[in-house]
Design a protein around this motif. Structure first.
Motif, mmCIF file in Angstrom:
data_model
loop_
_atom_site.group_PDB
_atom_site.id
_atom_site.type_symbol
_atom_site.label_atom_id
_atom_site.label_comp_id
_atom_site.label_asym_id
_atom_site.label_seq_id
_atom_site.Cartn_x
_atom_site.Cartn_y
_atom_site.Cartn_z
ATOM 1 N N ARG A 18 -19.054 36.435 -15.906
ATOM 2 C CA ARG A 18 -18.171 36.860 -16.999
ATOM 3 C C ARG A 18 -17.884 35.676 -17.923
ATOM 4 O O ARG A 18 -16.976 34.890 -17.670
ATOM 5 C CB ARG A 18 -16.856 37.409 -16.437
ATOM 6 C CG ARG A 18 -17.008 38.645 -15.549
ATOM 7 C CD ARG A 18 -15.693 39.017 -14.892
ATOM 8 N NE ARG A 18 -15.775 40.283 -14.194
ATOM 9 C CZ ARG A 18 -16.240 40.414 -12.948
ATOM 10 N NH1 ARG A 18 -16.663 39.346 -12.281
ATOM 11 N NH2 ARG A 18 -16.274 41.596 -12.379
ATOM 12 N N ARG A 35 -17.485 31.107 -3.402
ATOM 13 C CA ARG A 35 -17.728 32.025 -2.295
ATOM 14 C C ARG A 35 -19.021 32.799 -2.508
ATOM 15 O O ARG A 35 -19.534 32.901 -3.627
ATOM 16 C CB ARG A 35 -16.565 33.015 -2.176
ATOM 17 C CG ARG A 35 -15.269 32.426 -1.639
ATOM 18 C CD ARG A 35 -14.175 33.474 -1.610
ATOM 19 N NE ARG A 35 -12.966 32.995 -0.957
ATOM 20 C CZ ARG A 35 -11.818 33.649 -0.938
ATOM 21 N NH1 ARG A 35 -11.730 34.829 -1.536
ATOM 22 N NH2 ARG A 35 -10.769 33.146 -0.314
ATOM 23 N N ALA A 38 -19.997 35.023 -5.747
ATOM 24 C CA ALA A 38 -19.307 34.513 -6.933
ATOM 25 C C ALA A 38 -20.208 34.478 -8.160
ATOM 26 O O ALA A 38 -19.722 34.289 -9.280
ATOM 27 C CB ALA A 38 -18.751 33.119 -6.665
ATOM 28 N N VAL A 204 -15.308 31.437 -9.531
ATOM 29 C CA VAL A 204 -14.429 32.401 -8.864
ATOM 30 C C VAL A 204 -14.591 33.739 -9.576
ATOM 31 O O VAL A 204 -14.311 33.844 -10.778
ATOM 32 C CB VAL A 204 -12.960 31.950 -8.901
ATOM 33 C CG1 VAL A 204 -12.068 33.012 -8.244
ATOM 34 C CG2 VAL A 204 -12.779 30.606 -8.215
ATOM 35 N N ASN A 205 -15.080 34.727 -8.859
ATOM 36 C CA ASN A 205 -15.266 36.069 -9.422
ATOM 37 C C ASN A 205 -16.044 36.038 -10.729
ATOM 38 O O ASN A 205 -15.702 36.724 -11.701
ATOM 39 C CB ASN A 205 -13.911 36.745 -9.630
ATOM 40 C CG ASN A 205 -13.184 36.990 -8.329
ATOM 41 O OD1 ASN A 205 -13.803 37.271 -7.303
ATOM 42 N ND2 ASN A 205 -11.857 36.868 -8.360
ATOM 43 N N GLY A 206 -17.110 35.227 -10.753
ATOM 44 C CA GLY A 206 -17.985 35.188 -11.914
ATOM 45 C C GLY A 206 -17.483 34.395 -13.094
ATOM 46 O O GLY A 206 -18.055 34.462 -14.181
#
Length: 230
Positions: A18, A35, A38, A204-206
């Motif tokens: 993102r 992670r 990710a 973190v989360n892309g």
């Protein structure tokens, strides 16, 4: 050398990256940590052209790579070191090293390759798929250096390796850097990453959540390990 701006990527409707922006300077070793899931490996695949479903801009030495397939990106000096090692079935170690074309102005001669990777010299006539996991990892690294790649995209090169082999991978990456090679490295082992890299991007989360120097990684290693689930 490498500039990524506002990179987003997805698998179908599942968005993995993102708006990622980052840079890797010539001669740097930079790691992507985060992670599982990710988006680290997806980012490398986007740079290499193996995952074309992305938006944003990827530049290599100022050249936009968007219209180029993977094989043409390799010709510009990108070296792909996949997490599955990518051994060529039916080829010996020596044949695997010599098969890919030269893509840079300073390819490693076979003498330097065998001096740096003595285990490959000893196994040069063996089928590449019959090597141990560690030897296959060495072969994957040696192959792109022999090609003369100037930017190595390394996906988890220490995964599943013994501590001794992890140390050897570190030595090889530092040697490559001394010869002017740039590295973008996906790595879960943050202790190892801090011994080879100049900087670290935490995904973190892309999304790039932080940019860390080695001092920050060392001082926060316990928290990072806990976050990464290691």
């Amino acid at each position: 050398m490498l500039r990524i701006e506002n990179l987003s990527a997805a698998y179908g409707e599942a968005v993995v990256l993102r708006g990622v922006s980052l840079e890797v300077g010539t001669g740097e070793v930079v790691t992507l940590v985060g992670r599982n899931g990710a988006g680290k490996s997806t980012l490398l695949r986007c740079v290499m052209g193996l995952h074309p479903s992305y938006t944003g801009r990827i530049e290599l030495n100022g050249r936009d790579l968007a219209a180029l397939p993977a094989h043409r990106r390799a010709r510009l000096g990108l070296g792909w070191v996949p997490d599955d090692r990518g051994s060529y079935a039916g080829l010996s170690v020596a044949e695997s090293l010599l098969l890919p074309p030269t893509v840079g102005p300073d390819p490693w001669p076979m003498a330097r390759v065998y001096d740096t990777f003595p285990a490959l010299h000893a196994r040069r006539d063996s089928p590449s798929t019959k090597l141990s996991g560690g030897e296959q990892q060495m072969l994957a690294l040696a192959r792109v250096l022999r090609m003369g790649a100037r930017l190595l995209l390394c996906d988890e090169p220490t995964e599943g390796l013994s501590p001794l082999l992890v140390q050897q991978v570190g030595d090889i990456l530092r040697t490559a850097k001394e010869h002017g090679v740039t590295v973008l490295l996906v790595e879960q082992n943050v202790h190892f990453a801090a011994t080879v890299a100049d900087r670290h991007y935490l995904l973190v989360n892309g999304v790039v959540a932080e940019t860390l120097d080695n001092a920050s990684v060392r001082s926060r290693e316990r928290d990072l390990l806990a976050y990464l689930g290691i």
